[in-house]
Design a protein around this motif. Structure first.
Motif, PDB file in Angstrom:
ATOM      1  N   LEU A 277     -11.856  16.703   0.695  1.00 40.62           N
ATOM      2  CA  LEU A 277     -12.404  15.619  -0.108  1.00 40.62           C
ATOM      3  C   LEU A 277     -13.400  16.142  -1.140  1.00 40.62           C
ATOM      4  O   LEU A 277     -13.464  15.633  -2.274  1.00 40.62           O
ATOM      5  CB  LEU A 277     -13.070  14.590   0.798  1.00 40.62           C
ATOM      6  CG  LEU A 277     -12.134  13.803   1.720  1.00 40.62           C
ATOM      7  CD1 LEU A 277     -12.928  13.032   2.763  1.00 40.62           C
ATOM      8  CD2 LEU A 277     -11.248  12.842   0.914  1.00 40.62           C
ATOM      9  N   VAL A 285     -14.674  11.360  -6.159  1.00 39.64           N
ATOM     10  CA  VAL A 285     -14.730  11.175  -4.712  1.00 39.64           C
ATOM     11  C   VAL A 285     -16.045  11.731  -4.172  1.00 39.64           C
ATOM     12  O   VAL A 285     -16.394  12.887  -4.438  1.00 39.64           O
ATOM     13  CB  VAL A 285     -13.538  11.861  -4.018  1.00 39.64           C
ATOM     14  CG1 VAL A 285     -13.658  11.725  -2.496  1.00 39.64           C
ATOM     15  CG2 VAL A 285     -12.230  11.260  -4.510  1.00 39.64           C
ATOM     16  N   VAL A 306      -6.858   2.296  -5.151  1.00 38.59           N
ATOM     17  CA  VAL A 306      -6.437   3.535  -4.495  1.00 38.59           C
ATOM     18  C   VAL A 306      -5.886   3.243  -3.103  1.00 38.59           C
ATOM     19  O   VAL A 306      -4.867   3.806  -2.689  1.00 38.59           O
ATOM     20  CB  VAL A 306      -7.612   4.529  -4.434  1.00 38.59           C
ATOM     21  CG1 VAL A 306      -7.265   5.720  -3.536  1.00 38.59           C
ATOM     22  CG2 VAL A 306      -7.979   5.016  -5.830  1.00 38.59           C
ATOM     23  N   ARG A 307      -6.547   2.328  -2.387  1.00 37.79           N
ATOM     24  CA  ARG A 307      -6.077   1.974  -1.044  1.00 37.79           C
ATOM     25  C   ARG A 307      -4.666   1.390  -1.097  1.00 37.79           C
ATOM     26  O   ARG A 307      -3.815   1.734  -0.269  1.00 37.79           O
ATOM     27  CB  ARG A 307      -7.044   0.975  -0.404  1.00 37.79           C
ATOM     28  CG  ARG A 307      -6.665   0.542   0.998  1.00 37.79           C
ATOM     29  CD  ARG A 307      -7.795  -0.232   1.660  1.00 37.79           C
ATOM     30  NE  ARG A 307      -8.109  -1.437   0.930  1.00 37.79           N
ATOM     31  CZ  ARG A 307      -7.495  -2.617   1.126  1.00 37.79           C
ATOM     32  NH1 ARG A 307      -6.524  -2.724   2.025  1.00 37.79           N
ATOM     33  NH2 ARG A 307      -7.858  -3.679   0.425  1.00 37.79           N
ATOM     34  N   LEU A 310      -2.219   4.162  -1.800  1.00 37.75           N
ATOM     35  CA  LEU A 310      -2.008   4.965  -0.589  1.00 37.75           C
ATOM     36  C   LEU A 310      -1.018   4.284   0.351  1.00 37.75           C
ATOM     37  O   LEU A 310      -0.193   4.952   0.979  1.00 37.75           O
ATOM     38  CB  LEU A 310      -3.335   5.214   0.124  1.00 37.75           C
ATOM     39  CG  LEU A 310      -4.254   6.262  -0.509  1.00 37.75           C
ATOM     40  CD1 LEU A 310      -5.644   6.207   0.121  1.00 37.75           C
ATOM     41  CD2 LEU A 310      -3.661   7.658  -0.350  1.00 37.75           C
ATOM     42  N   TYR A 315       0.235   5.719   3.722  1.00 37.94           N
ATOM     43  CA  TYR A 315      -1.009   5.962   4.448  1.00 37.94           C
ATOM     44  C   TYR A 315      -1.882   4.708   4.453  1.00 37.94           C
ATOM     45  O   TYR A 315      -2.089   4.073   3.407  1.00 37.94           O
ATOM     46  CB  TYR A 315      -1.792   7.110   3.807  1.00 37.94           C
ATOM     47  CG  TYR A 315      -1.123   8.453   4.012  1.00 37.94           C
ATOM     48  CD1 TYR A 315      -1.441   9.259   5.104  1.00 37.94           C
ATOM     49  CD2 TYR A 315      -0.160   8.900   3.117  1.00 37.94           C
ATOM     50  CE1 TYR A 315      -0.817  10.475   5.292  1.00 37.94           C
ATOM     51  CE2 TYR A 315       0.473  10.119   3.301  1.00 37.94           C
ATOM     52  CZ  TYR A 315       0.136  10.903   4.397  1.00 37.94           C
ATOM     53  OH  TYR A 315       0.764  12.105   4.590  1.00 37.94           O
ATOM     54  N   LEU A 333     -12.142   6.789   6.532  1.00 34.16           N
ATOM     55  CA  LEU A 333     -10.969   7.573   6.881  1.00 34.16           C
ATOM     56  C   LEU A 333     -11.126   8.129   8.291  1.00 34.16           C
ATOM     57  O   LEU A 333     -12.115   8.804   8.595  1.00 34.16           O
ATOM     58  CB  LEU A 333     -10.793   8.754   5.908  1.00 34.16           C
ATOM     59  CG  LEU A 333     -10.924   8.437   4.414  1.00 34.16           C
ATOM     60  CD1 LEU A 333     -10.892   9.727   3.611  1.00 34.16           C
ATOM     61  CD2 LEU A 333      -9.827   7.480   3.968  1.00 34.16           C
ATOM     62  N   PHE A 344      -2.264  13.597   3.832  1.00 31.78           N
ATOM     63  CA  PHE A 344      -3.078  12.528   3.260  1.00 31.78           C
ATOM     64  C   PHE A 344      -3.765  12.972   1.976  1.00 31.78           C
ATOM     65  O   PHE A 344      -3.788  12.225   0.980  1.00 31.78           O
ATOM     66  CB  PHE A 344      -4.119  12.052   4.271  1.00 31.78           C
ATOM     67  CG  PHE A 344      -5.189  11.210   3.646  1.00 31.78           C
ATOM     68  CD1 PHE A 344      -4.917   9.910   3.259  1.00 31.78           C
ATOM     69  CD2 PHE A 344      -6.451  11.729   3.408  1.00 31.78           C
ATOM     70  CE1 PHE A 344      -5.896   9.127   2.651  1.00 31.78           C
ATOM     71  CE2 PHE A 344      -7.426  10.961   2.804  1.00 31.78           C
ATOM     72  CZ  PHE A 344      -7.148   9.659   2.422  1.00 31.78           C
ATOM     73  N   LEU A 348      -3.651  11.276  -1.583  1.00 29.73           N
ATOM     74  CA  LEU A 348      -4.853  10.788  -2.244  1.00 29.73           C
ATOM     75  C   LEU A 348      -4.924  11.313  -3.670  1.00 29.73           C
ATOM     76  O   LEU A 348      -5.315  10.583  -4.606  1.00 29.73           O
ATOM     77  CB  LEU A 348      -6.095  11.195  -1.455  1.00 29.73           C
ATOM     78  CG  LEU A 348      -7.450  10.781  -2.039  1.00 29.73           C
ATOM     79  CD1 LEU A 348      -7.522   9.268  -2.216  1.00 29.73           C
ATOM     80  CD2 LEU A 348      -8.597  11.276  -1.156  1.00 29.73           C
ATOM     81  N   ARG A 349      -4.555  12.570  -3.868  1.00 29.78           N
ATOM     82  CA  ARG A 349      -4.543  13.114  -5.237  1.00 29.78           C
ATOM     83  C   ARG A 349      -3.625  12.300  -6.129  1.00 29.78           C
ATOM     84  O   ARG A 349      -3.947  12.002  -7.279  1.00 29.78           O
ATOM     85  CB  ARG A 349      -4.123  14.585  -5.209  1.00 29.78           C
ATOM     86  CG  ARG A 349      -5.140  15.512  -4.559  1.00 29.78           C
ATOM     87  CD  ARG A 349      -4.739  16.965  -4.687  1.00 29.78           C
ATOM     88  NE  ARG A 349      -5.570  17.798  -3.823  1.00 29.78           N
ATOM     89  CZ  ARG A 349      -5.218  18.223  -2.619  1.00 29.78           C
ATOM     90  NH1 ARG A 349      -4.017  17.907  -2.128  1.00 29.78           N
ATOM     91  NH2 ARG A 349      -6.038  18.960  -1.901  1.00 29.78           N
ATOM     92  N   LEU A 352      -5.145   8.836  -6.845  1.00 27.78           N
ATOM     93  CA  LEU A 352      -6.243   8.882  -7.809  1.00 27.78           C
ATOM     94  C   LEU A 352      -5.749   9.052  -9.233  1.00 27.78           C
ATOM     95  O   LEU A 352      -6.506   8.791 -10.184  1.00 27.78           O
ATOM     96  CB  LEU A 352      -7.192  10.047  -7.463  1.00 27.78           C
ATOM     97  CG  LEU A 352      -8.046   9.876  -6.196  1.00 27.78           C
ATOM     98  CD1 LEU A 352      -8.691  11.200  -5.833  1.00 27.78           C
ATOM     99  CD2 LEU A 352      -9.096   8.799  -6.414  1.00 27.78           C
TER     100      LEU A 352
END
Length: 353
Positions: A277, A285, A306-307, A310, A315, A333, A344, A348-349, A352
């Motif tokens: 992270l 982040v 973002v959520r 994901l 995820y 998380l 994950f 996430l990358r 974002l």
């Protein structure tokens, strides 16, 4: 400190299971803080062996004695409950208090239970700028019930035991939620087993480390009079026979050794997650550090978007805006093994982007 009226602010009844409930198991779960790959086979076997006794009413004496022995306490200081959530309801209903205070951000069920029981609840909000660390001086002297988590969900802060003890007063009940303390190597800063702190009530959950959220088992450690008051507020036979079998098993030597090993693995896996992270700092982040629980709290731009991205990538993570003191830029998380974490972080990358 901010005081919020009943019904105001975040949804106190939102929990991490809602993030994965409707997906039929399709999402990789980083939203719920239950340890993955649990319960272990030996614990499943112990629970299954209890099913032959279901015709009899539950008898909690052996499990209660086992919990007492695990913490070096007399049985009069132990109350078994249907998870820590039941304990919060019992405290709200059974204790005669006039000014309860909940230290936030933390697990929202204690405040929800107090409000449901008719109490007006004050909030002490810890600040991100201070690392969500507890300052005992921010809690009003007139508070006769104080609730705090340690380590705290969702911030993953482990407060020094001395700071938590500084909240104790004659005439005040100090409730310390240690649901995740067995995920801390050595359980440092734990207050379970202490009998020298006035008004101390410690709550423990066996559902997180052992994957027993569906079984519902936890316990309260408190002064005998407090235990007796809470027990009177319970229905008859509140803990099932399989849950009692699990409680006895989970405080035995084998389980304690396995939990200690798991805590060390969680610490290493958490360090791997945090390192990944940190590499995304240039993309906004930020990790709340130091993290000491089996989860981490992160702040990032457009966290809600973002959520959702994901989720599309497979995820589930926990939204943070339902915790008082946080807002729409926060996510929680759960710590998972390195392979899951690497997958994950890659997702996430993309989210974002």
């Amino acid at each position: 400190m901010r005081t919020d009226g009943e019904g105001a602010g975040p949804d106190l009844r939102h929990h991490g299971d809602a993030e994965v409930r409707d997906e039929g198991g399709a999402l990789v779960d980083l939203a719920v803080n239950v340890r993955a790959d649990t319960p272990p086979d030996w614990l499943r076997d112990r629970i299954a062996a209890s099913l032959g006794s279901l015709a009899a009413y539950p008898d909690g004496r052996a499990a209660r004695a086992a919990v007492a022995a695990r913490h070096g306490l007399p049985v009069e200081r132990v109350l078994l409950t249907a998870g820590a959530a039941e304990a919060f309801v019992l405290l709200a209903r059974a204790l005669k208090v006039s000014r309860p205070v909940v230290v936030h951000p933390q697990f929202t069920e204690p405040e929800a239970a107090l409000r449901d029981a008719g109490h007006s609840v004050d909030r002490v909000l810890l600040r991100a700028a201070d690392g969500f660390r507890l300052d005992p001086a921010t809690v009003p002297e007139e508070a006769d019930l104080v609730v705090i988590g340690n380590p705290t969900n969702p911030t993953s802060v482990l407060h020094p035991a001395a700071d938590v003890i500084a909240l104790a007063r004659p005439g005040r009940t100090l409730v310390v939620d240690e649901a995740f303390m067995d995920a801390v190597p050595g359980e440092r800063e734990a207050l379970a087993g202490r009998t020298d702190v006035p008004g101390l009530v410690v709550l423990r959950s066996l559902t997180k480390t052992w994957g027993l959220a569906g079984l519902r088992i936890g316990y309260v450690l408190a002064e005998p009079q407090t235990v007796a008051d809470l027990e009177r507020a319970q229905p008859l036979w509140p803990v099932s026979t399989p849950a009692l079998a699990a409680a006895e098993a989970c405080v035995g030597p084998r389980a304690l050794a396995e939990a200690a090993d798991a805590a060390r693995r969680i610490a290493a896996d958490r360090a791997h997650l945090v390192a990944g992270l940190r590499e995304l700092a240039a993309r906004g982040v930020r990790v709340a550090e130091p993290a000491e629980g089996p989860f981490v709290l992160v702040r990032l731009p457009e966290a809600a978007a973002v959520r959702h991205r994901l989720r599309g990538l497979g995820y589930a993570v926990r939204r943070g805006d339902t915790f008082p003191g946080l807002g729409p830029r926060w996510l929680r998380l759960a710590v998972r093994d390195r392979a899951t974490t690497d997958g994950f972080l890659a997702a996430l990358r993309r989210a974002l982007g």
